[in-house]
Design an enzyme around this catalytic site. Structure first.
Site, PDB file in Angstrom:
ATOM      1  N   SER A 162      -3.101  59.994  43.967  1.00 18.61           N
ATOM      2  CA  SER A 162      -3.053  58.602  44.398  1.00 18.61           C
ATOM      3  C   SER A 162      -3.131  58.460  45.915  1.00 18.61           C
ATOM      4  CB  SER A 162      -1.793  57.912  43.856  1.00 18.61           C
ATOM      5  OG  SER A 162      -0.635  58.649  44.186  1.00 18.61           O
ATOM      6  N   HIS A 219       1.002  57.194  49.528  1.00 17.41           N
ATOM      7  CA  HIS A 219      -0.027  56.154  49.440  1.00 17.41           C
ATOM      8  C   HIS A 219      -0.371  55.631  50.833  1.00 17.41           C
ATOM      9  CE1 HIS A 219       1.470  55.138  45.087  1.00 17.41           C
ATOM     10  NE2 HIS A 219       0.923  56.332  45.195  1.00 17.41           N
TER      11      HIS A 219
END
Length: 243
Positions: A162, A219
């Site tokens: 991610s 992230h």
């Protein structure tokens, strides 16, 4: 070759070249896509092949592959897990650990979600800027996302693609803003959704709902790394008229 035709209510067969031909199968289309975008396809395939590395973690089973791919060295003592610090890990020459957590996924939804986004964004970047640039972008995004996650939260188990996906997102967003005539083609709703997802992650809502702990700093680290790379590459492209 023959094709069936109706004439005067009777079926007849005629020779001809207009016979409908069966299109390529789903597998053929997939292989053709991987052939055109080998870097994107290779990362997806490698990630899926390595998915079993994390199987058994819920039962407390930590296999050798998982131990070798985690960000830090660790050992089990009774019911506890004890991590070394980053300097010790690097002093032992295990530099691959800075990158390999991107291949660790904790659940089928985790890996499927990340691979769908990686394929959707990564293939656009590879087609636009080439496989070598995508490879560098993935490595830089992975490195920055893992380092920021560790710096902000300390030792622990984390992983997944991610952070890299947000790196691809940041790159695509900045590139498209600076070079709108060569936009990556991602709908604006995708950027809004993904950035909103990151903000909600930092809010702690996913934890409250019992959906698991997100590596939110990973992230952000990936997003910032990708955005900086997008600005640099777009600036160079503008000055040289390349890409």
């Amino acid at each position: 070759q023959f094709y069936a035709a109706w004439q005067s209510g009777e079926l007849r067969l005629e020779a001809g070249s207009n016979m409908p031909r069966q299109g390529p199968s789903t597998l053929q289309r997939l292989l053709n896509s991987v052939w055109r975008m080998p870097v994107t396809g290779s990362f997806v395939i490698i990630t899926l092949l390595l998915y079993p590395v994390t199987m058994g973690l819920d039962e407390g089973v930590l296999n050798a592959w998982f131990a070798a791919m985690s960000f830090l060295q660790f050992e089990l003592r009774g019911d506890g897990v004890y991590f070394t610090d980053l300097s010790t890990t690097l002093a032992d020459g295990e530099y691959w650990r800075l990158l390999t957590p991107m291949f660790l996924h904790f659940g089928i939804l985790h890996v499927v979600f990340n691979m769908l986004w990686f394929w959707e964004i990564g293939r656009r970047i590879e087609l636009r800027n080439g496989g070598l640039l995508l490879l560098v972008l993935v490595l830089v995004s992975s490195l920055c996302s893992n380092l920021l996650q560790y710096e902000m939260t300390g030792p622990g188990f984390f992983g997944g693609m991610s952070g890299v996906v947000f790196g691809l997102l940041g790159y695509s967003l900045v590139w498209s803003k600076l070079l709108p005539q060569r936009d990556m083609g991602l709908p604006h709703s995708i950027y809004i959704f993904m950035l909103g997802f990151m903000v909600v992650g930092f809010s702690g809502l996913f934890d409250l709902l019992g959906l698991g702990n997100l590596a939110n700093w990973a992230h952000l680290g990936g997003l910032l790394a990708g955005a900086v790379m997008g600005a640099v590459v777009a600036g160079v492209s503008k000055s040289r008229g390349g890409f």
